[in-house]
Scaffold this motif. Structure first.
Motif, PDB file in Angstrom:
ATOM      1  N   VAL A 237       0.829  -1.216   0.000  1.00 41.41           N
ATOM      2  CA  VAL A 237       0.000   0.000   0.000  1.00 41.41           C
ATOM      3  C   VAL A 237       0.865   1.268   0.000  1.00 41.41           C
ATOM      4  O   VAL A 237       0.396   2.346   0.363  1.00 41.41           O
ATOM      5  N   SER A 238       2.152   1.126  -0.418  1.00 42.63           N
ATOM      6  CA  SER A 238       3.047   2.292  -0.369  1.00 42.63           C
ATOM      7  C   SER A 238       2.636   3.376  -1.355  1.00 42.63           C
ATOM      8  O   SER A 238       2.990   4.541  -1.215  1.00 42.63           O
ATOM      9  N   ASP A 239       1.878   2.983  -2.386  1.00 42.30           N
ATOM     10  CA  ASP A 239       1.411   3.959  -3.375  1.00 42.30           C
ATOM     11  C   ASP A 239       0.172   4.709  -2.898  1.00 42.30           C
ATOM     12  O   ASP A 239      -0.329   5.591  -3.578  1.00 42.30           O
ATOM     13  N   LEU A 240      -0.314   4.298  -1.720  1.00 50.51           N
ATOM     14  CA  LEU A 240      -1.583   4.887  -1.257  1.00 50.51           C
ATOM     15  C   LEU A 240      -1.399   5.774  -0.036  1.00 50.51           C
ATOM     16  O   LEU A 240      -0.387   5.680   0.665  1.00 50.51           O
ATOM     17  N   SER A 241      -2.381   6.618   0.182  1.00 48.25           N
ATOM     18  CA  SER A 241      -2.506   7.334   1.454  1.00 48.25           C
ATOM     19  C   SER A 241      -3.854   6.931   2.045  1.00 48.25           C
ATOM     20  O   SER A 241      -4.715   6.394   1.357  1.00 48.25           O
ATOM     21  N   VAL A 242      -3.994   7.211   3.333  1.00 49.14           N
ATOM     22  CA  VAL A 242      -5.258   6.880   3.986  1.00 49.14           C
ATOM     23  C   VAL A 242      -5.928   8.162   4.455  1.00 49.14           C
ATOM     24  O   VAL A 242      -5.301   8.979   5.144  1.00 49.14           O
ATOM     25  N   VAL A 243      -7.166   8.358   4.039  1.00 52.81           N
ATOM     26  CA  VAL A 243      -7.954   9.496   4.513  1.00 52.81           C
ATOM     27  C   VAL A 243      -8.896   8.962   5.600  1.00 52.81           C
ATOM     28  O   VAL A 243      -9.695   8.065   5.350  1.00 52.81           O
ATOM     29  N   GLU A 244      -8.714   9.475   6.819  1.00 53.14           N
ATOM     30  CA  GLU A 244      -9.574   9.067   7.937  1.00 53.14           C
ATOM     31  C   GLU A 244     -10.621  10.154   8.150  1.00 53.14           C
ATOM     32  O   GLU A 244     -10.267  11.318   8.392  1.00 53.14           O
ATOM     33  N   VAL A 245     -11.879   9.793   8.076  1.00 48.47           N
ATOM     34  CA  VAL A 245     -12.947  10.778   8.257  1.00 48.47           C
ATOM     35  C   VAL A 245     -13.828  10.337   9.427  1.00 48.47           C
ATOM     36  O   VAL A 245     -14.330   9.205   9.440  1.00 48.47           O
ATOM     37  N   GLU A 246     -13.970  11.237  10.388  1.00 52.09           N
ATOM     38  CA  GLU A 246     -14.826  10.942  11.541  1.00 52.09           C
ATOM     39  C   GLU A 246     -16.240  11.417  11.217  1.00 52.09           C
ATOM     40  O   GLU A 246     -16.422  12.579  10.863  1.00 52.09           O
ATOM     41  N   THR A 247     -17.220  10.536  11.295  1.00 54.96           N
ATOM     42  CA  THR A 247     -18.612  10.938  11.030  1.00 54.96           C
ATOM     43  C   THR A 247     -19.506  10.488  12.177  1.00 54.96           C
ATOM     44  O   THR A 247     -19.103   9.658  12.999  1.00 54.96           O
ATOM     45  N   PHE A 248     -20.711  11.044  12.184  1.00 53.21           N
ATOM     46  CA  PHE A 248     -21.674  10.693  13.232  1.00 53.21           C
ATOM     47  C   PHE A 248     -22.962  10.227  12.560  1.00 53.21           C
ATOM     48  O   PHE A 248     -23.674  11.017  11.972  1.00 53.21           O
ATOM     49  N   GLY A 249     -23.201   8.936  12.608  1.00 60.51           N
ATOM     50  CA  GLY A 249     -24.455   8.390  12.081  1.00 60.51           C
ATOM     51  C   GLY A 249     -24.549   8.354  10.571  1.00 60.51           C
ATOM     52  O   GLY A 249     -25.653   8.483  10.022  1.00 60.51           O
ATOM     53  N   ALA A 250     -23.442   8.177   9.875  1.00 59.01           N
ATOM     54  CA  ALA A 250     -23.504   8.062   8.406  1.00 59.01           C
ATOM     55  C   ALA A 250     -24.199   6.749   8.031  1.00 59.01           C
ATOM     56  O   ALA A 250     -23.865   5.698   8.566  1.00 59.01           O
ATOM     57  N   SER A 251     -25.175   6.849   7.133  1.00 59.30           N
ATOM     58  CA  SER A 251     -25.948   5.650   6.784  1.00 59.30           C
ATOM     59  C   SER A 251     -25.182   4.785   5.782  1.00 59.30           C
ATOM     60  O   SER A 251     -24.174   5.202   5.200  1.00 59.30           O
ATOM     61  N   GLU A 252     -25.709   3.603   5.577  1.00 65.67           N
ATOM     62  CA  GLU A 252     -25.101   2.653   4.638  1.00 65.67           C
ATOM     63  C   GLU A 252     -25.102   3.231   3.215  1.00 65.67           C
ATOM     64  O   GLU A 252     -24.148   3.014   2.456  1.00 65.67           O
ATOM     65  N   ILE A 253     -26.135   3.997   2.916  1.00 61.72           N
ATOM     66  CA  ILE A 253     -26.228   4.604   1.564  1.00 61.72           C
ATOM     67  C   ILE A 253     -25.059   5.573   1.348  1.00 61.72           C
ATOM     68  O   ILE A 253     -24.421   5.587   0.297  1.00 61.72           O
ATOM     69  N   VAL A 254     -24.777   6.357   2.398  1.00 65.78           N
ATOM     70  CA  VAL A 254     -23.673   7.328   2.300  1.00 65.78           C
ATOM     71  C   VAL A 254     -22.343   6.590   2.138  1.00 65.78           C
ATOM     72  O   VAL A 254     -21.484   6.975   1.335  1.00 65.78           O
ATOM     73  N   ILE A 255     -22.195   5.528   2.909  1.00 66.32           N
ATOM     74  CA  ILE A 255     -20.942   4.739   2.838  1.00 66.32           C
ATOM     75  C   ILE A 255     -20.765   4.187   1.415  1.00 66.32           C
ATOM     76  O   ILE A 255     -19.666   4.239   0.836  1.00 66.32           O
ATOM     77  N   GLU A 256     -21.879   3.680   0.856  1.00 65.09           N
ATOM     78  CA  GLU A 256     -21.800   3.104  -0.497  1.00 65.09           C
ATOM     79  C   GLU A 256     -21.482   4.191  -1.531  1.00 65.09           C
ATOM     80  O   GLU A 256     -20.784   3.942  -2.511  1.00 65.09           O
TER      81      GLU A 256
END
Lengths: 323, 266
Positions: A237-256
């Motif tokens: 995964v050296s070619d990648l970065s990780v974006v960490e996003v803190e959310t509150f109550g994100a639905s499955e639709i939003v995740i998809e």
């Protein structure tokens, strides 16, 4: 000589389905795995639940007969020379069970010492030494039923070292331990490593595997999908970065919706009490953040961090947290 | 020589520690109840019922029969708990993962229950002498002691077999209760075996206790050790047969569990 050699090992479980129209379902718990562990190496085995880690350990500890393939531990075949293998290995399966709770810690060790044929003169000296080593000095006369979970786990370590085995199998040994207990346990593992014991460790905790293992095999659906040093695995995964996003109550639709973004390489969600931590692996790094935020429009968003990938991110990518 | 010493140690340690580790009646109150009050209640029940029904003073018949049959509490329930307890404690994988001699592990589980069962019989006979008029003045007491030990040993043999069943099914206590109550009749503890139907007499002849109870009654009536030696030898043979059947079942269970992956799933 390798301490452990596994050649095309398979384990098939057959389950009967139905009452009247019975049929047999075959499940490949371990499906053609091969690897070697060198003497004195600490070898990590990672994988999701049901990947086949414990089944592999059970076969290597002579508790389960392989369906196909072969394995040698300490130079002995695990099926044909099972007793020779047993003399040379120690093993722990995670959890509190496996001890006699009505007996004291010392009596548990005394009984297992006799099961391993340890000379009484040797065990008389070895039991206090091991109790001290695992941090249970002065608690040996107490009933195991009154021990905390961490104390029981540590007594398991002492039990497994009674006959001074060269090879140790630790199957999720820190599961259920509090952070302090888990850290103390990891120190015990490091101590064993310094004694040149060969250790095969299975764990769910990536930082644990990263910190302790010389090499790691990632196993998924019964097969080894990657085998390398921790730093070697991170290169996946050296070619990648990780974006960490803190959310509150994100639905499955939003995740998809997020998962469907073209630059998302892999996505996983960790639930943390009221909030969720969405972990997005992407080649675009910080440039991906505005698009991620706009995809989360209308959602309550907390911290957003862009960081370098870890072993856990490599693991997620390999076992299929893919978009 | 070293192997013999190692196995003897394993047997002895296993005997003492597994008894303490796996026998669920070790709490003093339940232990006392099972050793003192339950035998008394059983003996009262059958002695008064039997003498009332037969209309004769036949209390010695019921006192001796039930006092000896009491050994099956230790022999069946106790041994079953000791053998099957490893499954409940989750220690089976650790036990089967050692290179220890399985024969010594297995028979070590029963040894303390032979002693324990014999103590139970002595307590029951004491109740008989104190409260139910049992007369042992003409009895060869050392021979009676030997008979009690042998009968307890043979009952533990059956217990070992039942204990192995407890590795295969979680419902073995139901089977144990069935066996315990069946022994009240089939062993001749409360019924003259000669009055039973033929098929029941056949079952009776292949069970432990039957000959032990007959030998104890003969001793109480003034017989010598020589007179009952055939009964005792047969009782030992029956105990060994059940014990070895249990051992083979234990070995079979280990192999099957490793083949099928059922070591912890029962």
């Amino acid at each position: 000589m390798n301490a452990i050699e596994i050649n095309h090992l398979r384990r098939i479980f057959r389950a009967q389905i139905g009452v009247f129209n019975r049929s047999i379902k075959e499940v490949f718990a371990v499906d053609d795995i091969s690897f070697e562990v060198q003497q004195g190496e600490l070898f990590g085995l990672l994988g999701p639940n049901g990947a086949g880690k414990t089944t592999t350990v059970k076969m290597l500890t002579t508790l389960l007969i392989p369906s196909l393939g072969s394995a040698r531990v300490g130079g002995f075949d695990v099926v044909k020379q099972a007793n020779e293998v047993r003399k040379r290995i120690g093993f722990i399966f995670g959890g509190e069970r496996g001890l006699y709770w009505r007996l004291s810690g010392d009596d548990n060790l005394r009984y297992f010492a006799s099961l391993y044929g340890v000379d009484p003169e040797v065990s008389k000296k070895r039991i206090p030494y091991l109790m001290e080593m695992v941090g249970l000095k002065g608690r040996g006369n107490e009933r195991v039923g009154g021990y905390s979970r961490g104390m029981k786990q540590r007594l398991h370590v002492a039990r497994t070292l009674l006959h001074d085995p060269d090879i140790l199998f630790l199957d999720e040994p820190t599961i259920g331990l509090d952070p302090v207990g888990a850290r103390e346990f990891r120190n015990v593992i490091l101590d064993l490593q310094s004694q040149k014991k060969t250790i095969l460790l299975t764990t769910h905790y990536m930082f644990e595997a990263d910190a302790l293992s010389d090499r790691i095999a990632i196993i998924n659906k019964g097969s080894v999908i990657a085998l390398d040093t921790p730093s070697g695995l991170k290169k996946h995964v050296s070619d990648l970065s990780v974006v960490e996003v803190e959310t509150f109550g994100a639905s499955e639709i939003v995740i998809e919706k997020l998962r469907a973004l073209p630059f998302v390489d892999a996505l996983s969600v960790e639930d943390r009490d009221q909030k969720q931590m969405i972990l997005i692996q992407t080649e675009r790094g910080a440039e991906a953040v505005p698009d991620v935020i706009s995809a989360l429009e209308g959602q309550r968003v907390g911290r957003v961090i862009v960081r370098e990938p870890t072993l856990e991110d490599a693991y997620v990518r390999l076992v299929g947290g893919g978009a | 020589m070293r192997t013999i010493r190692k196995n003897f140690r394993l047997f002895w340690q296993g005997t003492l520690l597994s008894y303490r580790a796996l026998f669920a009646w070790l709490r003093p109150v339940t232990y006392m109840a099972s050793k003192i009050f339950m035998p008394l209640a059983q003996m009262f029940f059958f002695v008064f019922l039997g003498t009332y029904a037969s209309g004769k003073d036949t209390s010695d018949f019921y006192v001796i029969g039930n006092a000896i049959q009491i050994t099956s509490i230790s022999g069946i329930f106790g041994v079953t708990m000791s053998v099957g307890g490893d499954r409940d404690a989750g220690t089976l994988p650790y036990l089967f993962g050692t290179p220890a001699n399985r024969f010594m592990i297995f028979f070590g589980r029963a040894f303390m229950h032979v002693i324990d069962g014999a103590i139970g019989v002595v307590i029951a006979l004491t109740w008989g002498v104190l409260l139910m008029g049992l007369d042992l003045s003409h009895t060869d007491l050392p021979a009676l002691g030997l008979t009690i030990l042998i009968t307890t040993f043979s009952t533990c043999g059956l217990g070992l077999l039942m204990g192995c069943l407890s590795l295969l099914t979680a419902n073995v206590m139901f089977v144990n209760n069935f066996v315990y109550f069946s022994l009240l009749i089939f062993s001749g503890a409360n019924v003259q075996i000669s009055t039973l139907p033929v098929w029941m007499q056949i079952v009776s002849s292949i069970l432990p206790l039957t000959r032990g109870i007959a030998a104890s009654r003969a001793l109480a009536a003034g017989a010598s050790l020589t007179d009952i030696s055939v009964l005792l030898i047969s009782e030992i043979g029956i105990g060994l047969t059940y014990g070895f059947l249990g051992y083979f079942l234990f070995s079979w269970f280990e192999i099957q569990a490793k083949r099928k992956g059922t070591l912890e799933t029962v």
